[in-house]
Design a protein around this motif. Structure first.
Motif, PDB file in Angstrom:
ATOM      1  N   LEU A 104       0.760  -1.018   0.251  1.00 24.26           N
ATOM      2  CA  LEU A 104      -0.109  -0.069  -0.040  1.00 24.26           C
ATOM      3  C   LEU A 104       0.843   1.273   0.060  1.00 24.26           C
ATOM      4  O   LEU A 104       0.692   2.158  -0.835  1.00 24.26           O
ATOM      5  CB  LEU A 104      -0.932  -0.064   1.096  1.00 24.26           C
ATOM      6  N   PHE A 105       1.790   1.270   1.022  1.00 21.41           N
ATOM      7  CA  PHE A 105       2.616   2.458   1.027  1.00 21.41           C
ATOM      8  C   PHE A 105       3.614   2.750  -0.290  1.00 21.41           C
ATOM      9  O   PHE A 105       3.529   3.951  -0.800  1.00 21.41           O
ATOM     10  CB  PHE A 105       3.563   2.385   2.284  1.00 21.41           C
ATOM     11  N   ILE A 108       1.329   4.380  -3.108  1.00 22.07           N
ATOM     12  CA  ILE A 108       0.973   5.745  -2.575  1.00 22.07           C
ATOM     13  C   ILE A 108       2.078   6.735  -3.115  1.00 22.07           C
ATOM     14  O   ILE A 108       1.938   7.593  -3.525  1.00 22.07           O
ATOM     15  CB  ILE A 108       0.341   5.878  -1.454  1.00 22.07           C
ATOM     16  N   TYR A 114      -2.681  11.789  -6.046  1.00 23.31           N
ATOM     17  CA  TYR A 114      -3.289  11.108  -4.878  1.00 23.31           C
ATOM     18  C   TYR A 114      -4.205  12.028  -4.078  1.00 23.31           C
ATOM     19  O   TYR A 114      -3.795  13.225  -3.787  1.00 23.31           O
ATOM     20  CB  TYR A 114      -2.198  10.510  -4.042  1.00 23.31           C
ATOM     21  N   ALA A 119      -8.189   7.834  -1.413  1.00 22.12           N
ATOM     22  CA  ALA A 119      -8.263   6.997   0.096  1.00 22.12           C
ATOM     23  C   ALA A 119      -9.687   6.667   0.492  1.00 22.12           C
ATOM     24  O   ALA A 119      -9.665   5.593   0.971  1.00 22.12           O
ATOM     25  CB  ALA A 119      -7.639   8.228   0.949  1.00 22.12           C
ATOM     26  N   PRO A 145      -1.729  -1.147   7.789  1.00 25.47           N
ATOM     27  CA  PRO A 145      -1.169  -0.867   6.421  1.00 25.47           C
ATOM     28  C   PRO A 145      -0.523  -2.080   5.863  1.00 25.47           C
ATOM     29  O   PRO A 145      -0.578  -2.538   4.675  1.00 25.47           O
ATOM     30  CB  PRO A 145      -0.400   0.433   6.484  1.00 25.47           C
ATOM     31  N   SER A 209      -7.210   5.133   8.025  1.00 23.02           N
ATOM     32  CA  SER A 209      -7.861   6.214   7.361  1.00 23.02           C
ATOM     33  C   SER A 209      -7.047   7.500   7.553  1.00 23.02           C
ATOM     34  O   SER A 209      -6.653   8.250   6.757  1.00 23.02           O
ATOM     35  CB  SER A 209      -9.226   6.443   7.536  1.00 23.02           C
ATOM     36  N   LEU A 212      -3.621   7.436   5.898  1.00 25.07           N
ATOM     37  CA  LEU A 212      -3.991   7.582   4.455  1.00 25.07           C
ATOM     38  C   LEU A 212      -3.986   8.889   4.072  1.00 25.07           C
ATOM     39  O   LEU A 212      -3.757   9.514   2.527  1.00 25.07           O
ATOM     40  CB  LEU A 212      -5.046   6.800   3.921  1.00 25.07           C
TER      41      LEU A 212
END
Length: 372
Positions: A104-105, A108, A114, A119, A145, A209, A212
């Motif tokens: 995930l990271f 991003i 983004y 998100a 995450p 959340s 993110l």
């Protein structure tokens, strides 16, 4: 009870797993197991196989039985599935769906654009999957995450939840009380050693959340006691300037999930009805520069590693696409962390084991992510 002797017939006996699968390369190693990228003979389908020596299972039979019981019941597009189980005289082999899109990271940080809406769409998928689990009476208990991987390298790839090492199936009238999970994401009631429920997952989704949208965790302190105190009091802020361009709707959504009192906390169903998820209140403003800078600053790369090294999978997939050789040594080091598609058993060698638990059957690993 010996593994597989429950009448469910979920195990397949084999004298040699390599009769069924062609092992390509090691994706991750840990103290008790190894995850291997493999190709199913006949279909050429790629899978991830967790190879567990039976000697490592001695005294841990309940853990593996619990995870198999959980995974066998799960069929959801956003949850990594257990596809098969083989047993030889020396090993148990867990054949898992291969997710090749990376962490995930990473995704991003790699993006050039983004937004809150991105998100929101991620959290929508997570909420849908966790609601499915909750409806089945399953509590994940370690949402973070690191346990969220992209299904493929496609730009619009879906997100997948993995790692059911700490999952628990709620029995009729049962109450969970074992303190486990990862400190930065764990709900106040867990740290308070109070009985808890599926609401702990909703708290964790609130924490995810938050991260993110700003790139750093809501709770952070180099001192564990102070970190725990923050969480127990549910003390967090929407710091300026990082939250100046984030909508009030996003903050309201997070506040309803990171609610100290479990009974007042949003359920997954309620969260799915929030306008930030199902409406049009998530902003389209590009927040990539700020969020990615904070992610790189606050989350050490070594901490991002998942059950298997997702980078190795991506590398292998690219080699297949380019038609280059599959030969050559794996780039995975012997100390690659392997938090397990299933067993929560491994840690990086340099990290000390830190249990929040009280010696019950779950082995609870704690990995603290600190903001610098």
């Amino acid at each position: 009870m010996p593994l597989g002797e429950d009448g469910n017939g979920w195990k397949k006996k084999t004298s040699d797993i390599k009769e069924h699968y062609d092992f390509k390369e090691v994706l991750g190693t840990g103290a008790f197991s190894e995850v291997v990228l493999a190709e199913e003979r006949g279909t050429q389908r790629l899978v991830a196989i967790k190879c567990i020596p039976k000697k490592a299972l001695e005294g841990k039979e309940n853990n593996i039985e619990n995870e198999i019981a959980v995974l066998h019941r799960i069929q959801h597009p956003n949850i990594v599935s257990l596809e098969d189980i083989f047993e030889s005289t020396s090993h148990l082999y867990l054949v898992m769906q291969l997710v090749s899109g990376g962490e995930l990271f990473d995704r991003i940080v790699e993006k050039g654009f983004y937004t809150e809406r991105d998100a929101s769409q991620l959290i929508h998928q997570i909420l849908d999957a966790v609601k499915y689990l909750h409806d089945m009476g399953i509590v994940h208990r370690d949402l973070k995450p690191e346990n969220l991987l992209y299904y493929s390298m496609d730009e619009d790839s879906k997100i997948m939840i993995s790692d059911f090492g700490l999952s628990k199936i709620e029995g009729a009238g049962s109450v969970m009380s074992t303190a486990c999970g990862t400190p930065g994401y764990v709900a106040p009631e867990v740290l308070a050693q109070k009985p808890y429920s599926k609401a702990v997952d909703c708290w964790s989704i609130g924490v995810i959340s938050y991260i993110l949208l700003c790139g750093y965790p809501p709770f952070y302190d180099e001192n564990d006691a102070k970190l725990f105190e923050q969480i127990l009091k549910a003390e967090y802020e929407f710091d300026s300037p990082y939250w100046d361009d984030i909508s009030d709707s996003a903050k309201d959504f997070i506040c309803h999930l990171m609610e100290k009192e479990p009974m007042k906390r949003y359920t997954c169903e309620q969260a799915l009805q929030h306008p930030w998820i199902c409406g049009d209140t998530a902003l389209d403003k590009n927040i990539h520069e700020s969020v990615s800078a904070q992610i790189k600053k606050n989350f050490a790369k070594s901490k991002w590693k998942q059950a298997f090294n997702a980078t190795a999978v991506v590398r292998h997939m690219r080699r297949l696409q380019l038609g280059t050789s599959l030969e050559g040594p794996s780039q995975i080091t012997p100390t690659s962390p392997c938090h397990g598609l299933l067993l929560p058993e491994e840690e990086e060698e340099e990290e000390e084991e830190d249990e929040l638990g009280n010696g019950e059957e779950e082995s609870c690993k704690c990995t603290v992510h600190l903001r610098e």
